[in-house]
Design a protein around this motif. Structure first.
Motif, short mmCIF file in Angstrom:
data_model
loop_
_atom_site.label_atom_id
_atom_site.label_comp_id
_atom_site.label_asym_id
_atom_site.label_seq_id
_atom_site.Cartn_x
_atom_site.Cartn_y
_atom_site.Cartn_z
N GLN A 1 -5.31 3.21 -7.80
CA GLN A 1 -5.22 4.35 -6.90
C GLN A 1 -6.49 5.18 -6.85
OE1 GLN A 1 -2.83 7.66 -8.36
NE2 GLN A 1 -2.29 6.45 -10.14
N ILE A 2 -6.67 5.85 -5.73
CA ILE A 2 -7.64 6.95 -5.70
C ILE A 2 -6.86 8.22 -5.36
CG2 ILE A 2 -9.72 5.61 -5.12
CD1 ILE A 2 -9.44 6.66 -2.25
N LYS A 3 -7.26 9.29 -6.00
CA LYS A 3 -6.54 10.56 -5.79
C LYS A 3 -7.59 11.63 -5.55
CE LYS A 3 -4.45 13.33 -9.22
NZ LYS A 3 -3.49 13.50 -10.29
N GLU A 4 -7.37 12.43 -4.53
CA GLU A 4 -8.35 13.49 -4.26
C GLU A 4 -7.62 14.74 -3.81
OE1 GLU A 4 -12.42 12.78 -2.06
OE2 GLU A 4 -10.97 13.74 -0.72
N ALA A 5 -8.05 15.89 -4.32
CA ALA A 5 -7.44 17.14 -3.86
C ALA A 5 -7.78 17.33 -2.39
CB ALA A 5 -7.98 18.30 -4.69
N MET B 1 -6.38 21.56 4.97
CA MET B 1 -5.00 22.08 4.99
C MET B 1 -4.77 23.06 6.15
SD MET B 1 -4.05 22.93 1.09
CE MET B 1 -4.04 21.73 -0.24
N ALA B 2 -5.85 23.65 6.64
CA ALA B 2 -5.70 24.63 7.72
C ALA B 2 -6.36 24.12 9.00
CB ALA B 2 -6.34 25.95 7.28
N SER B 3 -6.56 22.78 9.10
CA SER B 3 -7.30 22.25 10.27
C SER B 3 -6.34 21.92 11.41
CB SER B 3 -8.10 21.01 9.84
OG SER B 3 -7.20 19.99 9.45
N ASP B 4 -6.67 20.90 12.21
CA ASP B 4 -5.76 20.50 13.28
C ASP B 4 -5.34 19.05 13.04
OD1 ASP B 4 -7.78 18.72 14.50
OD2 ASP B 4 -8.81 20.63 14.75
N MET B 5 -4.36 18.62 13.80
CA MET B 5 -3.75 17.31 13.60
C MET B 5 -4.80 16.18 13.63
SD MET B 5 -0.71 15.78 13.46
CE MET B 5 0.20 14.34 14.01
N THR C 1 -1.03 19.24 -3.30
CA THR C 1 -2.38 19.38 -3.85
C THR C 1 -3.26 18.18 -3.50
OG1 THR C 1 -1.35 20.57 -5.67
CG2 THR C 1 -3.63 19.89 -6.00
N ASN C 2 -2.71 16.97 -3.67
CA ASN C 2 -3.54 15.77 -3.58
C ASN C 2 -3.09 14.81 -2.48
OD1 ASN C 2 -5.12 16.31 -6.01
ND2 ASN C 2 -3.21 15.94 -7.11
N PHE C 3 -4.05 13.98 -2.04
CA PHE C 3 -3.69 12.79 -1.25
C PHE C 3 -4.09 11.58 -2.09
CE2 PHE C 3 -4.79 9.62 2.21
CZ PHE C 3 -3.47 9.33 2.50
N ARG C 4 -3.13 10.69 -2.30
CA ARG C 4 -3.40 9.50 -3.09
C ARG C 4 -3.21 8.27 -2.21
NH1 ARG C 4 -0.20 8.47 -8.21
NH2 ARG C 4 1.56 8.94 -6.86
N VAL C 5 -4.07 7.30 -2.41
CA VAL C 5 -3.87 6.00 -1.78
C VAL C 5 -3.76 5.00 -2.92
CG1 VAL C 5 -4.74 4.34 -0.11
CG2 VAL C 5 -5.40 6.75 0.08
N LEU D 1 0.88 -1.16 0.00
CA LEU D 1 0.00 0.00 0.00
C LEU D 1 0.92 1.22 0.00
CD1 LEU D 1 -3.14 0.50 0.32
CD2 LEU D 1 -2.52 1.38 2.57
N ALA D 2 0.59 2.20 -0.82
CA ALA D 2 1.42 3.40 -0.87
C ALA D 2 0.53 4.61 -0.63
CB ALA D 2 2.09 3.49 -2.24
N LEU D 3 0.97 5.46 0.27
CA LEU D 3 0.23 6.69 0.56
C LEU D 3 1.07 7.85 0.06
CD1 LEU D 3 -0.54 5.80 4.29
CD2 LEU D 3 -1.93 5.28 2.26
N ASP D 4 0.41 8.87 -0.43
CA ASP D 4 1.17 9.97 -1.03
C ASP D 4 0.45 11.28 -0.77
OD1 ASP D 4 2.46 11.73 -2.76
OD2 ASP D 4 1.52 10.90 -4.56
N LEU D 5 1.02 12.06 0.15
CA LEU D 5 0.44 13.38 0.43
C LEU D 5 1.35 14.45 -0.16
CD1 LEU D 5 -1.89 14.85 2.10
CD2 LEU D 5 -0.05 15.42 3.67
N GLY D 6 0.81 15.20 -1.12
CA GLY D 6 1.58 16.28 -1.74
C GLY D 6 0.94 17.62 -1.43
#
Ligand code: GLC
Length: 505
Positions: free
Chosen positions: A97-101, A107-111, A78-82, A71-76
């Motif tokens: 994969q699924i990719k979603e902006a 992006m401005a929320s909390d942990m 713009t997008n988060f891909r699984v 499984l590969a996770l990718d947070l850039g």
């Protein structure tokens, strides 16, 4: 538009474009030398404003023969891909994969919100592509074999092992303040455990490290060794391998986490932070206006002149200035349209026209203007420019089609922004090649690249190579360098680093 207005607009556009011109006479080489100096400082010191030069704890390069399913996770930016990546062992892979902006609220929320959002996306992916795994986790967790996962996390991490890393600071558009200083991989692991998912996050890497690994895995036969992985996308950054002896800031405890028998380590340079002190990189009026409105003013100053998050915004800031000066968008149609949200943004509930909305102008806008203007110049057809696509993309962004003279003037500015970005991009690349002395050891060397700007901005790679020739590398050195897109770099890279974490690379 009267002839006089047209002339004034074009003259002003040229004056603005001049502010994006880099000095000549050895400027690029001087800047490369400064880059090498600042990067050497970063290998020896942890300096909060310098180039971070972050140890990745990745010390092996794939050969192309690796196999396995991860499984590969990718947070850039713009997008988060699984993704589910299958390495087939012949330099090839398959990927589901699924990719979603990632939306601006996250992006401005909390942990807590952020990590739980990542957890939700992982579950959504498994529901689509691996329902049987989810069911087994729910009904018989004990006998469900653990699925290994790698996480490509494209922000600066202070790593102490391949699976340990605390966030140094956010870059690009993120500002989840309570995540700074936290171990993102461990927090996500806890979230997955609490959901009863038999997923084991074994490694966290930067996207540049992923690109370096992926290009090494997948490059065509006959290319020299891949020595750099780089990203020119929403952000910009590069990774390369450095002898351990030169990474003098590594302490004994950290060295204990280096894989046995290895004498080098991939460094995630975070070259976006090159010259935060602005000793050599340009800083025109528009750079200053842009920086003041970022979540990280004063940081990642190189990135703010080069990468996709910023090039469209630079153009937008200039458009606002020209409009306020009564030089641009002065027709009744334009003035009327500017009262309303533009088509591309109306659906986001924005109440203003995109012209006035910071960060609303995609880098596709200058890219399209630049591309069509180059076509026009090549055809020597300046009076009958074909700005068909520019007209369309401007309509989407602003709600009206600027006239021919406006498009011509804006294209002059777009070309200047784009050329400066590509020429500056050559600086850390040349710096890494020269510092590594790779051309003294190999006949040819290879660079893996990824990101929307290098892939889609017209002539970006060509302009980088033009600029590289103006450095000490010269045309002879540059002729020995190949560059190729590392397809699915972040996803395949995450899978390869999960393999490395198992000691299998
Ligand atoms: C930003 C991040 C960096 C990443 C780059 C490209 O510069 O800080 O970690 O590699 O963007 O995505």
């Amino acid at each position: 538009m009267t002839q006089q207005d047209q002339n004034q607009l074009m003259e002003t556009a040229k004056t603005i474009a001049d502010q994006f011109k880099l000095p000549e006479n050895g400027y690029l080489q001087k800047t490369v030398e400064e880059y090498v100096k600042q990067s050497l400082h970063g290998l020896a010191h942890q300096d909060p404003v310098g180039i971070p030069m972050l140890p990745s704890f990745v010390s092996s390069m794939p050969t192309g023969k690796e196999k396995g399913t991860f499984l590969a996770l990718d947070l850039g930016g713009t997008n988060f891909r699984v993704c589910l990546v299958k390495l087939l062992g012949n330099s090839k892979h398959t990927i589901d994969q699924i990719k979603e902006a990632v939306n601006p609220e996250i992006m401005a929320s909390d942990m807590k919100t952020f990590i739980s959002h990542l957890g939700d996306r992982i579950v959504s992916f498994l529901e689509i592509y691996y329902q049987s795994f989810l069911e087994q986790c729910a009904h018989d967790p004990e006998s469900t074999p653990e699925l290994k996962a790698g996480f490509t996390f494209s922000f600066p991490l202070h790593q102490t092992a391949v699976n340990r890393g605390t966030l140094i600071r956010w870059t690009k558009g993120y500002s989840i303040n309570d995540a700074v200083g936290k171990d993102i991989l461990q927090a996500l692991q806890q979230e997955l455990d609490s959901r009863g998912l038999r997923l084991h996050l074994t490694a966290v890497i930067n996207d540049t490290v992923g690109t370096l690994l992926t290009r090494s895995y997948s490059k065509p036969v006959g290319c020299g060794p891949t020595i750099i992985g780089c990203i020119f996308g929403t952000g910009t950054n590069g990774a390369y391998s450095e002898p351990l002896a030169n990474i003098t800031k590594l302490g004994a405890e950290e060295l204990a986490h280096v894989a046995p028998g290895k004498d080098s380590m991939v460094i995630n340079t975070e070259w976006g932070a090159f010259d935060n002190a602005l000793k050599v990189i340009p800083n025109c009026k528009y750079d200053k206006l842009l920086d003041a409105n970022t979540p990280n003013p004063g940081f990642h100053m190189f990135e703010k002149r080069v990468s996709g998050m910023f090039l469209g915004e630079l153009l937008r800031i200039i458009m606002v200035e020209l409009h306020d000066a009564g030089l641009l968008f002065t027709t009744n149609e334009a003035l009327e349209a500017l009262k309303y949200p533009s088509p591309a943004h109306a659906k986001d509930g924005k109440t203003q026209n995109a012209l006035r909305v910071p960060w609303s102008m995609n880098t596709a806008v200058p890219a399209t203007l630049d591309g069509e203007s180059n076509n026009n110049n090549n055809n020597n057809n300046n009076n009958n420019d074909d700005f068909t696509h520019s007209r369309k993309i401007m309509y989407e962004h602003l709600g009206f089609e600027p006239n021919q003279d406006e498009l011509a003037a804006l294209s002059v500015i777009a070309c200047a922004i784009g050329k400066r970005a590509a020429y500056l991009s050559a600086v850390p690349l040349a710096g890494a090649v020269l510092h590594s002395r790779a051309l003294e050891r190999f006949d040819t060397i290879d660079v893996g690249a990824d990101g929307s700007v290098i892939e889609h901005y017209p002539r970006f790679q060509e302009m980088i190579f033009e600029a590289l020739e103006q450095t000490e590398l010269g045309s002879k050195g540059v002729a020995r360098i190949t560059m190729g897109i590392a397809k699915d770099g972040s996803g395949v890279g995450a899978a390869l680093c999960a393999l490395e974490a198992e000691g299998c690379l």
